[in-house]
Design a protein around this motif. Structure first.
Motif, PDB file in Angstrom:
ATOM      1  N   ASN A   1       0.813  -1.212   0.000  1.00 15.29           N
ATOM      2  CA  ASN A   1       0.000   0.000   0.000  1.00 15.29           C
ATOM      3  C   ASN A   1       0.849   1.266   0.000  1.00 15.29           C
ATOM      4  N   LEU A   2       1.955   1.238   0.738  1.00 22.26           N
ATOM      5  CA  LEU A   2       2.824   2.402   0.766  1.00 22.26           C
ATOM      6  C   LEU A   2       3.489   2.631  -0.584  1.00 22.26           C
ATOM      7  N   ILE A   3       3.835   1.535  -1.263  1.00 20.88           N
ATOM      8  CA  ILE A   3       4.467   1.683  -2.566  1.00 20.88           C
ATOM      9  C   ILE A   3       3.518   2.373  -3.543  1.00 20.88           C
ATOM     10  N   GLU A   4       2.212   2.115  -3.404  1.00 18.28           N
ATOM     11  CA  GLU A   4       1.250   2.745  -4.300  1.00 18.28           C
ATOM     12  C   GLU A   4       1.216   4.265  -4.135  1.00 18.28           C
ATOM     13  N   LEU A   5       1.631   4.758  -2.971  1.00 15.82           N
ATOM     14  CA  LEU A   5       1.649   6.202  -2.748  1.00 15.82           C
ATOM     15  C   LEU A   5       2.694   6.915  -3.604  1.00 15.82           C
ATOM     16  N   ILE A   6       3.624   6.154  -4.196  1.00 13.63           N
ATOM     17  CA  ILE A   6       4.671   6.758  -5.012  1.00 13.63           C
ATOM     18  C   ILE A   6       4.073   7.470  -6.227  1.00 13.63           C
ATOM     19  N   ASN A   7       2.885   7.057  -6.657  1.00 12.52           N
ATOM     20  CA  ASN A   7       2.238   7.711  -7.790  1.00 12.52           C
ATOM     21  C   ASN A   7       2.038   9.198  -7.544  1.00 12.52           C
ATOM     22  N   TYR A   8       1.955   9.608  -6.277  1.00  8.09           N
ATOM     23  CA  TYR A   8       1.672  11.006  -5.952  1.00  8.09           C
ATOM     24  C   TYR A   8       2.917  11.780  -5.541  1.00  8.09           C
ATOM     25  N   VAL A   9       4.082  11.103  -5.502  1.00 12.31           N
ATOM     26  CA  VAL A   9       5.317  11.776  -5.082  1.00 12.31           C
ATOM     27  C   VAL A   9       5.710  12.848  -6.091  1.00 12.31           C
ATOM     28  N   PHE A  10       5.624  12.510  -7.385  1.00 11.32           N
ATOM     29  CA  PHE A  10       6.018  13.458  -8.421  1.00 11.32           C
ATOM     30  C   PHE A  10       5.110  14.680  -8.384  1.00 11.32           C
ATOM     31  N   PHE A  11       3.822  14.461  -8.108  1.00 14.42           N
ATOM     32  CA  PHE A  11       2.878  15.571  -7.996  1.00 14.42           C
ATOM     33  C   PHE A  11       3.265  16.496  -6.842  1.00 14.42           C
ATOM     34  N   VAL A  12       3.568  15.923  -5.679  1.00 21.50           N
ATOM     35  CA  VAL A  12       3.926  16.731  -4.503  1.00 21.50           C
ATOM     36  C   VAL A  12       5.236  17.474  -4.739  1.00 21.50           C
ATOM     37  N   SER A  13       6.231  16.804  -5.323  1.00 21.70           N
ATOM     38  CA  SER A  13       7.517  17.466  -5.560  1.00 21.70           C
ATOM     39  C   SER A  13       7.366  18.623  -6.536  1.00 21.70           C
ATOM     40  N   SER A  14       6.430  18.505  -7.483  1.00 21.70           N
ATOM     41  CA  SER A  14       6.188  19.609  -8.422  1.00 21.70           C
ATOM     42  C   SER A  14       5.625  20.826  -7.702  1.00 21.70           C
ATOM     43  N   VAL A  15       4.789  20.597  -6.687  1.00 19.51           N
ATOM     44  CA  VAL A  15       4.244  21.716  -5.900  1.00 19.51           C
ATOM     45  C   VAL A  15       5.380  22.462  -5.205  1.00 19.51           C
ATOM     46  N   TRP A  16       6.329  21.721  -4.624  1.00 19.74           N
ATOM     47  CA  TRP A  16       7.451  22.370  -3.944  1.00 19.74           C
ATOM     48  C   TRP A  16       8.391  23.043  -4.935  1.00 19.74           C
ATOM     49  N   THR A  17       8.494  22.503  -6.142  1.00 20.68           N
ATOM     50  CA  THR A  17       9.299  23.158  -7.179  1.00 20.68           C
ATOM     51  C   THR A  17       8.708  24.508  -7.543  1.00 20.68           C
ATOM     52  N   ILE A  18       7.371  24.563  -7.659  1.00 19.56           N
ATOM     53  CA  ILE A  18       6.704  25.835  -7.966  1.00 19.56           C
ATOM     54  C   ILE A  18       6.986  26.858  -6.877  1.00 19.56           C
ATOM     55  N   LEU A  19       6.865  26.445  -5.610  1.00 18.39           N
ATOM     56  CA  LEU A  19       7.150  27.367  -4.506  1.00 18.39           C
ATOM     57  C   LEU A  19       8.593  27.869  -4.554  1.00 18.39           C
ATOM     58  N   SER A  20       9.520  26.991  -4.904  1.00 24.04           N
ATOM     59  CA  SER A  20      10.928  27.380  -4.984  1.00 24.04           C
ATOM     60  C   SER A  20      11.160  28.393  -6.097  1.00 24.04           C
ATOM     61  N   LEU A  21      10.541  28.176  -7.263  1.00 20.24           N
ATOM     62  CA  LEU A  21      10.719  29.099  -8.387  1.00 20.24           C
ATOM     63  C   LEU A  21      10.092  30.453  -8.102  1.00 20.24           C
ATOM     64  N   VAL A  22       8.911  30.437  -7.467  1.00 20.18           N
ATOM     65  CA  VAL A  22       8.299  31.706  -7.055  1.00 20.18           C
ATOM     66  C   VAL A  22       9.193  32.399  -6.034  1.00 20.18           C
ATOM     67  N   GLY A  23       9.816  31.603  -5.148  1.00 17.63           N
ATOM     68  CA  GLY A  23      10.736  32.163  -4.167  1.00 17.63           C
ATOM     69  C   GLY A  23      11.948  32.816  -4.805  1.00 17.63           C
ATOM     70  N   LEU A  24      12.461  32.214  -5.900  1.00 19.79           N
ATOM     71  CA  LEU A  24      13.576  32.832  -6.621  1.00 19.79           C
ATOM     72  C   LEU A  24      13.195  34.224  -7.126  1.00 19.79           C
ATOM     73  N   LEU A  25      11.999  34.325  -7.731  1.00 26.14           N
ATOM     74  CA  LEU A  25      11.527  35.627  -8.222  1.00 26.14           C
ATOM     75  C   LEU A  25      11.307  36.597  -7.066  1.00 26.14           C
ATOM     76  N   LYS A  26      10.789  36.071  -5.958  1.00 27.12           N
ATOM     77  CA  LYS A  26      10.525  36.899  -4.776  1.00 27.12           C
ATOM     78  C   LYS A  26      11.824  37.498  -4.228  1.00 27.12           C
ATOM     79  N   LEU A  27      12.862  36.677  -4.114  1.00 31.43           N
ATOM     80  CA  LEU A  27      14.144  37.179  -3.605  1.00 31.43           C
ATOM     81  C   LEU A  27      14.813  38.120  -4.592  1.00 31.43           C
ATOM     82  N   ARG A  28      14.642  37.872  -5.893  1.00 35.16           N
ATOM     83  CA  ARG A  28      15.193  38.791  -6.894  1.00 35.16           C
ATOM     84  C   ARG A  28      14.625  40.200  -6.707  1.00 35.16           C
TER      85      ARG A  28
END
Length: 475
Positions: A356-383
């Motif tokens: 069951n835990l292995i099946e959760l991997i399907n959503y890992v890429f989705f979650v990591s993309s959310v954090w990538t968006i926050l990081s990129l917005v943060g780059l613009l924010k700090l600029r």
């Protein structure tokens, strides 16, 4: 005469060659051996379009990695993303990323261990799928071996990185050069497919986006150096040089490997294969049918090492910052964060044992993309907010917007094309971290037995608080 006292701290002892190998290992995972099927499928079996998509994915990977380079050089500490998010959004958001990683990282570790075990055990079951039990037992054994090696320190396993890099590049070069040789010989059945590469049906826009996602997965992992930025010599120079060495090399090898796949196999044969490299070997060099799966398995061994290294560095920094128990911020005599490594291995073992835990991997890429968006917005924010922040490397501004657009697609398209309650559960799970952050971190609630537990654990595991903190480690 007494010897010089050895300081317990993370050391800046990793140079250009190590980081280049680190990038090559992390990017060249299982993706290039399985992703060609997905790219070709969503390209409507149009060979020319699929090769163009691989080239586009290479460009997107470069832009994303260069965005990470700005973060890694501006915050040259272990897990630079943690310090970056804390600077941009405050400690609560940094903790939520940590909270997410506590549960998603073991899933990634488990999936890679199972994949490694599958490649290693499959040759013994040539005409059928390998049973689940021996596969899981082998995955558990490999995971604990990797955990032990991580506890011995980063420098001790450099030779494993070198062997893994050589193995991966040897396999891909064998595939690439053999395909080129067949094209040079000019046999009609091999040349015809590439001569008429664009003759098949053209995919529509949504199919092209799906194909890009498939190819982009094979290039994922370019920002891995941010986890060890605090252990790099001269990160300001080392990180950009390593990126401009590793990414072009990966691009050339990937394109040549795909050309070779399509020279030897028909599009339908590629679509019917779950491991294109194995099918290619069966067709071209059947004598290596047993050797190539083992070589791929051995090369993926270091990917698992990197998974645990990245996971442990994140928890080590959180322990030093007071967002995890103090034990997570301690090192052993090999300057390795023992408790974070042990925790990663234990949770990874639970994930391997639980389907069951292995099946959760399907959503890992989705979650990591959310954090990538926050990081990129943060780059613009700090600029905008901190234009004078010391940035040894400053990524070209349009690259940030390109990467942001791709990351937004990775989040929004799954929500639009196949809306599911699971995505709402993912967001609720991320926010549930606040239930722990508010009492334990914000209000610093201490339990009665907490200090005794730390003392006994230090004695049991022979660990201590580092002599020099992560931010104070000089270059």
């Amino acid at each position: 005469m007494m010897g010089i006292e050895k300081k317990i701290q993370l050391k800046r002892e990793l140079g250009y060659l190590w980081v280049t190998c680190f990038l090559l290992i992390n990017i060249i995972g299982a993706g290039i051996f399985v992703s060609p099927k997905g790219v070709l499928q969503y390209s409507c079996m149009n060979i020319g379009v699929s090769l163009c998509i691989w080239a586009v994915c290479a460009v997107l990977s470069m832009t994303s990695t260069l965005c990470s380079a700005e973060i890694g050089t501006a915050f040259p500490y272990c897990d630079a993303y943690y310090h970056f998010l804390k600077r941009c959004y405050g400690p609560s958001i940094a903790f939520l990323r940590l909270w997410t990683s506590l549960f998603t990282r073991p899933g990634i570790i488990a999936s890679h261990a199972l994949l490694l075990a599958e490649y290693g055990i499959q040759p013994f079951y040539h005409n059928c799928s390998a049973p689940s039990l021996p596969k899981k037992c082998l995955a558990l054994a490999i995971l604990w071996i990797v955990g032990f090696l991580n506890c011995r320190g980063v420098k001790k396993v450099t030779w494993l990185q070198t062997i893994s890099t050589v193995l991966k590049l040897t396999i891909l070069c064998l595939i690439s050069l053999t395909g080129l040789l067949m094209l040079v010989r000019g046999e009609e059945k091999h040349v015809a497919r590439l001569r008429n590469a664009f003759d098949a049906e053209f995919p529509d826009a949504s199919q092209i986006i799906q194909a890009i996602f498939q190819g982009y997965f094979a290039f994922a992992g370019g920002g891995c150096f941010t986890f060890v930025a605090g252990e790099l010599r001269k990160p300001n120079k080392t990180i950009p040089k390593s990126i401009f060495t590793a990414l072009p090399l990966v691009t050339v090898v990937y394109l040549l490997a795909n050309i070779s796949y399509m020279t030897v196999l028909t599009p339908r044969e590629i679509l019917s294969s779950d491991a294109v490299a194995i099918t290619w070997t069966d067709r071209v060099i059947p004598q290596l049918t047993w050797i190539v799966p083992f070589a791929i398995s051995a090369s993926l061994f270091s990917n698992l090492m990197i998974d645990i290294l990245e996971s442990s560095r994140l928890k080590y920094i959180a322990g030093q910052q007071g967002q995890l128990p103090l034990l997570f911020g301690m090192l052993n005599i090999h300057s390795s964060p023992f408790i974070p490594v042990l925790e990663s291995v234990i949770l990874g073992s639970i994930a391997i044992a639980s389907t069951n835990l292995i099946e959760l991997i399907n959503y890992v890429f989705f979650v990591s993309s959310v954090w990538t968006i926050l990081s990129l917005v943060g780059l613009l924010k700090l600029r905008y907010q901190e234009p004078n922040l010391h940035r040894p490397y400053k990524v070209f501004l349009p690259f940030i917007f390109v990467t942001l657009a791709i990351s937004l697609c990775l989040v929004l398209i799954p929500l639009v094309k196949s809306p599911s309650m699971h995505y709402i559960y993912v967001f609720l799970f991320v926010l549930s971290g606040l239930l722990f952050y508010i009492p334990l971190v914000y209000f610093k609630l201490k339990l009665v037995w907490y200090e005794k537990m730390i003392c006994y654990s230090q004695l049991l595991f022979n660990i201590c608080i580092p002599d020099v903190s992560n931010e104070q480690v000089s270059e």
